[in-house]
Scaffold this active site. Structure first.
Site, PDB file in Angstrom:
ATOM      1  CG  HIS A  63       0.504   4.113   7.915  1.00 12.36           C
ATOM      2  ND1 HIS A  63      -0.467   3.274   7.424  1.00 12.36           N
ATOM      3  CD2 HIS A  63       1.664   3.663   7.402  1.00 12.36           C
ATOM      4  CE1 HIS A  63       0.088   2.370   6.643  1.00 12.36           C
ATOM      5  NE2 HIS A  63       1.370   2.577   6.615  1.00 12.36           N
TER       6      HIS A  63
ATOM      7  CD  GLU B  75       3.816  -0.657   5.958  1.00 14.26           C
ATOM      8  OE1 GLU B  75       3.528   0.444   6.419  1.00 14.26           O
ATOM      9  OE2 GLU B  75       3.817  -0.892   4.742  1.00 14.26           O
TER      10      GLU B  75
ATOM     11  CG  HIS C 134       8.372   0.587   2.264  1.00 13.49           C
ATOM     12  ND1 HIS C 134       7.802  -0.608   2.638  1.00 13.49           N
ATOM     13  CD2 HIS C 134       7.524   1.550   2.726  1.00 13.49           C
ATOM     14  CE1 HIS C 134       6.664  -0.380   3.289  1.00 13.49           C
ATOM     15  NE2 HIS C 134       6.478   0.922   3.367  1.00 13.49           N
TER      16      HIS C 134
ATOM     17  CG  HIS D 228      -0.179   0.035   2.522  1.00 13.24           C
ATOM     18  ND1 HIS D 228      -0.332  -0.911   3.510  1.00 13.24           N
ATOM     19  CD2 HIS D 228       0.755   0.899   3.005  1.00 13.24           C
ATOM     20  CE1 HIS D 228       0.451  -0.632   4.521  1.00 13.24           C
ATOM     21  NE2 HIS D 228       1.124   0.458   4.250  1.00 13.24           N
TER      22      HIS D 228
HETATM   23  C1  DHB Z   1       4.966   4.893   1.333  1.00 17.62           C
HETATM   24  C2  DHB Z   1       4.838   3.544   1.697  1.00 17.62           C
HETATM   25  C3  DHB Z   1       4.021   3.173   2.756  1.00 17.62           C
HETATM   26  O1  DHB Z   1       3.879   1.889   3.205  1.00 17.62           O
HETATM   27  C4  DHB Z   1       3.287   4.136   3.436  1.00 17.62           C
HETATM   28  O2  DHB Z   1       2.452   3.718   4.412  1.00 17.62           O
HETATM   29  C5  DHB Z   1       3.409   5.485   3.103  1.00 17.62           C
HETATM   30  C6  DHB Z   1       4.258   5.860   2.043  1.00 17.62           C
HETATM   31  C7  DHB Z   1       5.817   5.306   0.169  1.00 17.62           C
HETATM   32  O3  DHB Z   1       6.568   4.479  -0.378  1.00 17.62           O
HETATM   33  O4  DHB Z   1       5.725   6.470  -0.247  1.00 17.62           O
HETATM   34 FE    FE Z   2       2.680   1.753   5.067  1.00 16.14          FE
END
Ligand code: DHB
Ligand code: FE
Length: 279
Positions: free
Chosen positions: A59, A239, A192, A12
């Site tokens: 979040h 996550e 990420h 997401h």
């Molecule tokens: C991004 C990824 C995420 O899981 C999130 O919750 C908010 C931003 C991103 O890669 O920009």
């Molecule tokens: Fe996220």
């Protein structure tokens, strides 16, 4: 008896909301990502779930750092989205399945998970955008039960604990006397990191090993503690615990019907998998 008819795991990213709002699905940047969902939508049209149990992490929209349940389950009649500050349109409200929510809460507590029950709950991009990817018309043909896992405020639940949560969820759905066809949707990851010195970190080798493991050796990731997962997948890559819980809910044997992996979408390695349980 209710039946889990499938599991979908996906990343997401708020930027997906902007791409949808601007109709950028066929732009070169977005096409490899959005195209991944075609086979999943095709499957959904045939499989026709009645309910989606959405395993995701909030979040800061519903829970902030001052009050952070490890595991929470929605028991509301309706779940609304709200502005999180990303500049993406809010999505239509989702109808809850309250009797199933309370059944899952009761069964999970019986299974020794200390669940926070939420009779009012807002759902953020981690919930809404994967739903919009599955049903782009944004007219939801399903009821929902949100299952929220803390991934933002230490201490986080371990991979092993999330696997067990998923197993307990699977047993709880199977024990529900209704005839509902239940889809489990797990959203988050893959690798990420949004902050700090490693901002922008992506680990394709680890992501692909993790995706492979969900098919062949699904408890593989349970050998890692939180720090090891963060090391391998980045701070927010944790996550991927949502994928693990979702996979656990499907039982021992699964068939993977579709998978897609694309780097990057925003700062995230985006992955998608569709599973059916082998009964
Ligand atoms: C991004 C990824 C995420 O899981 C999130 O919750 C908010 C931003 C991103 O890669 O920009
Ligand atoms: Fe996220």
């Amino acid at each position: 008896m209710a039946q889990i008819i499938g599991g979908i795991t996906t990343s997401h990213v708020p930027a997906i909301g902007k791409a949808i709002a601007k109709g950028l699905q066929d732009e070169p940047y977005w096409k490899p990502f959005f195209d991944g969902f075609g086979p999943v939508r095709h499957w959904l049209a045939e499989a026709k779930p009645d309910v989606v149990v959405v395993v995701y992490n909030d979040h800061g929209l519903n829970f902030f750092l001052d009050t952070m349940p490890t595991f929470s389950v929605g028991a509301a009649a309706e779940y609304r989205n709200a502005d999180e500050g990303w500049g993406i349109p809010t999505l239509p409200a989702f109808s809850g399945h309250q009797p199933l929510s309370w059944h899952l809460i009761e069964q999970l507590v019986e299974a020794e998970f200390d669940i926070t029950s939420c009779q009012a709950m807002q759902v953020d991009h981690a919930f809404t955008l994967p739903m919009a990817l599955l049903w782009p018309e944004q007219k939801w043909p399903v009821k929902v039960v949100p299952v929220c896992v803390n991934t933002v405020q230490a201490p986080l639940p371990s991979a092993r604990r999330c696997w067990k949560l998923g197993e307990a969820l699977g047993r709880a759905v199977a024990a529900w006397p209704g005839q509902e066809r239940v889809l489990v949707l797990g959203t988050g990851g893959l690798s990420h990191q949004l902050d700090g010195e490693r901002a922008g970190f992506i680990n394709k080798r680890f992501d692909l090993a993790f995706m492979d493991s969900l098919e062949r050796d699904p408890t593989w990731a349970c050998r890692f503690d939180t720090h090891q997962i963060v090391e391998q997948a980045g701070t927010q890559g944790i996550e991927l615990l949502m994928w693990l819980a979702t996979r656990a809910a499907l039982g021992e044997q699964v068939q993977c019907l579709h998978r897609n992996y694309h780097i990057p979408i925003s700062n995230t390695a985006s992955g998608l998998m569709l599973f059916e349980p082998r009964l």
